[in-house]
Write a protein that holds these residues in place. Structure first.
Motif, PDB file in Angstrom:
ATOM      1  N   LEU A 124       0.929  -1.126  -0.137  1.00 55.21           N
ATOM      2  CA  LEU A 124       0.054   0.101  -0.016  1.00 55.21           C
ATOM      3  C   LEU A 124       1.045   1.219   0.051  1.00 55.21           C
ATOM      4  O   LEU A 124       0.567   2.246  -0.604  1.00 55.21           O
ATOM      5  N   ALA A 125       2.000   1.307   0.599  1.00 51.76           N
ATOM      6  CA  ALA A 125       2.869   2.313   0.693  1.00 51.76           C
ATOM      7  C   ALA A 125       3.321   2.710  -0.642  1.00 51.76           C
ATOM      8  O   ALA A 125       3.457   3.957  -0.922  1.00 51.76           O
ATOM      9  N   ALA A 126       3.860   1.652  -1.402  1.00 49.81           N
ATOM     10  CA  ALA A 126       4.292   1.825  -2.878  1.00 49.81           C
ATOM     11  C   ALA A 126       3.115   2.343  -3.609  1.00 49.81           C
ATOM     12  O   ALA A 126       3.536   3.338  -4.693  1.00 49.81           O
ATOM     13  N   LYS A 127       2.081   1.723  -3.481  1.00 48.16           N
ATOM     14  CA  LYS A 127       0.863   2.537  -4.353  1.00 48.16           C
ATOM     15  C   LYS A 127       0.579   3.819  -4.005  1.00 48.16           C
ATOM     16  O   LYS A 127       0.263   4.733  -4.977  1.00 48.16           O
ATOM     17  N   LYS A 128       0.544   4.566  -2.742  1.00 46.89           N
ATOM     18  CA  LYS A 128       0.402   5.746  -2.496  1.00 46.89           C
ATOM     19  C   LYS A 128       1.510   6.497  -3.080  1.00 46.89           C
ATOM     20  O   LYS A 128       1.344   7.551  -3.641  1.00 46.89           O
ATOM     21  N   LEU A 129       2.853   5.978  -2.990  1.00 46.16           N
ATOM     22  CA  LEU A 129       3.881   6.723  -3.563  1.00 46.16           C
ATOM     23  C   LEU A 129       3.632   6.892  -5.169  1.00 46.16           C
ATOM     24  O   LEU A 129       4.027   7.790  -5.905  1.00 46.16           O
ATOM     25  N   MET A 130       3.296   6.006  -5.790  1.00 47.30           N
ATOM     26  CA  MET A 130       3.197   5.804  -7.229  1.00 47.30           C
ATOM     27  C   MET A 130       1.975   7.164  -7.617  1.00 47.30           C
ATOM     28  O   MET A 130       2.310   7.928  -8.412  1.00 47.30           O
ATOM     29  N   SER A 131       1.003   7.256  -7.076  1.00 50.06           N
ATOM     30  CA  SER A 131       0.205   8.271  -7.180  1.00 50.06           C
ATOM     31  C   SER A 131       0.927   9.638  -6.914  1.00 50.06           C
ATOM     32  O   SER A 131       0.782  10.670  -7.708  1.00 50.06           O
ATOM     33  N   GLY A 132       1.776   9.865  -5.841  1.00 49.61           N
ATOM     34  CA  GLY A 132       2.036  10.988  -5.613  1.00 49.61           C
ATOM     35  C   GLY A 132       3.162  11.452  -6.708  1.00 49.61           C
ATOM     36  O   GLY A 132       3.499  12.505  -6.857  1.00 49.61           O
ATOM     37  N   LEU A 133       3.661  10.371  -7.216  1.00 47.62           N
ATOM     38  CA  LEU A 133       4.677  10.607  -8.479  1.00 47.62           C
ATOM     39  C   LEU A 133       4.337  10.849  -9.782  1.00 47.62           C
ATOM     40  O   LEU A 133       4.627  10.867 -10.653  1.00 47.62           O
ATOM     41  N   GLY A 134       2.819  10.863  -9.427  1.00 48.85           N
ATOM     42  CA  GLY A 134       2.124  11.042 -10.831  1.00 48.85           C
ATOM     43  C   GLY A 134       1.769   9.682 -11.972  1.00 48.85           C
ATOM     44  O   GLY A 134       1.786   9.863 -13.144  1.00 48.85           O
ATOM     45  N   LEU A 135       1.924   8.599 -11.474  1.00 52.54           N
ATOM     46  CA  LEU A 135       1.753   7.236 -11.974  1.00 52.54           C
ATOM     47  C   LEU A 135       0.510   7.061 -11.987  1.00 52.54           C
ATOM     48  O   LEU A 135      -0.276   7.409 -11.098  1.00 52.54           O
ATOM     49  N   ARG A 136      -0.201   6.426 -13.029  1.00 50.10           N
ATOM     50  CA  ARG A 136      -1.403   5.811 -13.042  1.00 50.10           C
ATOM     51  C   ARG A 136      -1.228   4.309 -13.314  1.00 50.10           C
ATOM     52  O   ARG A 136      -0.676   3.595 -13.918  1.00 50.10           O
ATOM     53  N   TYR A 137      -1.880   3.511 -12.391  1.00 49.63           N
ATOM     54  CA  TYR A 137      -2.383   2.112 -12.539  1.00 49.63           C
ATOM     55  C   TYR A 137      -3.247   1.856 -14.061  1.00 49.63           C
ATOM     56  O   TYR A 137      -4.036   2.696 -14.554  1.00 49.63           O
ATOM     57  N   PHE A 138      -2.598   0.947 -14.565  1.00 49.79           N
ATOM     58  CA  PHE A 138      -3.461   0.759 -15.849  1.00 49.79           C
ATOM     59  C   PHE A 138      -3.380  -0.853 -16.291  1.00 49.79           C
ATOM     60  O   PHE A 138      -4.010  -1.245 -17.319  1.00 49.79           O
ATOM     61  N   ARG A 139      -2.813  -1.786 -15.521  1.00 47.50           N
ATOM     62  CA  ARG A 139      -2.749  -3.354 -15.870  1.00 47.50           C
ATOM     63  C   ARG A 139      -2.512  -4.038 -14.671  1.00 47.50           C
ATOM     64  O   ARG A 139      -1.745  -3.286 -13.860  1.00 47.50           O
ATOM     65  N   HIS A 140      -2.905  -5.365 -14.671  1.00 48.60           N
ATOM     66  CA  HIS A 140      -2.394  -6.444 -13.606  1.00 48.60           C
ATOM     67  C   HIS A 140      -2.054  -7.591 -13.841  1.00 48.60           C
ATOM     68  O   HIS A 140      -2.445  -8.060 -15.099  1.00 48.60           O
ATOM     69  N   PHE A 141      -1.113  -8.061 -13.341  1.00 48.90           N
ATOM     70  CA  PHE A 141      -0.706  -9.548 -13.572  1.00 48.90           C
ATOM     71  C   PHE A 141      -0.918 -10.443 -12.190  1.00 48.90           C
ATOM     72  O   PHE A 141      -1.109  -9.932 -11.319  1.00 48.90           O
ATOM     73  N   LEU A 142      -1.225 -11.748 -12.780  1.00 51.12           N
ATOM     74  CA  LEU A 142      -1.400 -12.558 -11.475  1.00 51.12           C
ATOM     75  C   LEU A 142      -0.432 -13.544 -11.151  1.00 51.12           C
ATOM     76  O   LEU A 142      -0.022 -13.957 -12.395  1.00 51.12           O
ATOM     77  N   GLY A 143      -0.272 -13.818 -10.107  1.00 52.42           N
ATOM     78  CA  GLY A 143       0.558 -14.922  -9.719  1.00 52.42           C
ATOM     79  C   GLY A 143       0.160 -16.183  -9.172  1.00 52.42           C
ATOM     80  O   GLY A 143      -0.815 -16.213  -8.470  1.00 52.42           O
ATOM     81  N   TYR A 144       0.688 -17.316  -9.808  1.00 52.89           N
ATOM     82  CA  TYR A 144       0.089 -18.666  -9.681  1.00 52.89           C
ATOM     83  C   TYR A 144       0.939 -19.601  -9.038  1.00 52.89           C
ATOM     84  O   TYR A 144       2.231 -19.282  -9.173  1.00 52.89           O
ATOM     85  N   LYS A 145       0.309 -20.542  -8.467  1.00 51.15           N
ATOM     86  CA  LYS A 145       1.318 -21.509  -7.426  1.00 51.15           C
ATOM     87  C   LYS A 145       0.724 -22.887  -7.714  1.00 51.15           C
ATOM     88  O   LYS A 145      -0.656 -22.977  -7.668  1.00 51.15           O
TER      89      LYS A 145
END
Length: 309
Positions: A124-145
């Motif tokens: 969550l801290a990194a996600k907040k930092l992304m917003s503060g630095l002007g980056l936008r979320y646009f895609r996701h990957f999934l990890g499988y095991k």
């Protein structure tokens, strides 16, 4: 910025031990489950398309490294992939912001149009930092095991196809089928023979662990597996990975993907691997359905953020 007791500089070859200790110390405090391997870090720095003295920036305080950010340039598609960390004791001091600014400036100077970074959904801290630095979320990957020790693998029906391991002198064939298989997918930057040769001979890889599928002399699919020698430090499990799996577009919908995945899993199981992991694009439903039908279970989600330069 509350404390400017640190400086930013370029990586030098004699920084490697401190660079490793930065990753190791950060993981010990964060306990995020990230794999920290000295050899895997060395492999990443030695990639033929990455030049750490130019593309890796370090934050230093009292002769110790307290943060880093790498900039992997992909001029062919106008993208820079960023990856970095800051030691927990130096967070909220402006280190990440200045590292990011250095990375973006470097990418801009190389003519890059967009910078992208991937972070765990739970950070969550990194996600907040992304917003503060002007980056936008646009895609996701999934990890499988997948727990191979309890999985019964189906038989392979080769039909008219030939399944065999890659040979040491066949990097050109692997390069061709990989580029053909992924040419129409998001974010794929065509590989060179030099890059593929380096990666298939790195510490966790070997040509014999890459399954190729042929129709006559034509390669039509492959499953690239990796084996991590350090295993799982907590429970002693031997871990492997489905690194890449691709099928020539002309041969899709013929069950080749399912068969070559089974062949890759069989290879790993025969080599004593108990846990297999993989990452898949969350917007490729056919691939997700294939992995889930083989018994893979989702265990993490990673989010991509980007900034137009």
């Amino acid at each position: 910025m509350s404390d400017k007791s640190w400086t930013i500089r370029n990586y030098q070859p004699n920084d490697f031990e401190k660079y490793f200790q930065l990753h190791l110390g950060t993981e010990k405090r964060d306990q995020s489950g990230q794999r920290v391997s000295k050899q895997l870090l060395a492999d990443a720095l030695g990639h033929p398309s990455f030049h750490p003295e130019n593309n890796l920036f370090l934050a230093e305080a009292d002769q110790n490294l307290v943060g880093c950010i790498s900039v992997f340039l992909e001029p062919g598609i106008g993208r820079a992939l960023l990856d970095g960390l800051v030691h927990p004791l130096y967070r909220r001091k402006g280190v990440a912001t200045v590292l990011f600014e250095h990375a973006v400036s470097h990418a801009k100077g190389a003519g890059i149009k967009v910078a992208q970074i991937c972070i765990p959904e739970t950070n969550l801290a990194a996600k907040k930092l992304m917003s503060g630095l002007g980056l936008r979320y646009f895609r996701h990957f999934l990890g499988y095991k997948l727990d191979l020790s309890t999985t019964r693998l189906p038989d392979i029906n080769p039909d008219k196809y030939i399944f065999r391991s890659l040979q040491s002198g066949e990097a050109e064939e692997l390069t061709a089928i990989q580029n053909r298989s992924f040419a129409d997918t998001w974010g794929f930057n065509a590989n060179t023979r030099q890059e593929i040769s380096y990666r298939m001979n790195s510490s966790s890889c070997a040509p014999e662990n890459i399954i190729m599928v042929y129709l006559g002399d034509r390669p039509v699919a492959y499953c690239w597996t990796r084996i991590y020698p350090e295993g799982d430090s907590t429970v002693g499990e031997k871990k492997g990975e489905i690194h890449m799996l691709g099928v020539d577009p002309d041969f899709r919908r013929e069950s080749i993907g399912r068969n070559v995945l089974t062949a890759g899993l069989s290879l790993l199981k025969n080599k004593g691997v108990e846990i297999v992991e993989l990452m898949a694009d969350g917007e490729m439903p056919a691939a997700l359905a294939l992995y889930e039908s083989a018994g893979f279970k989702q265990h993490l989600r990673a989010e991509w953020y980007e900034k137009k330069l």
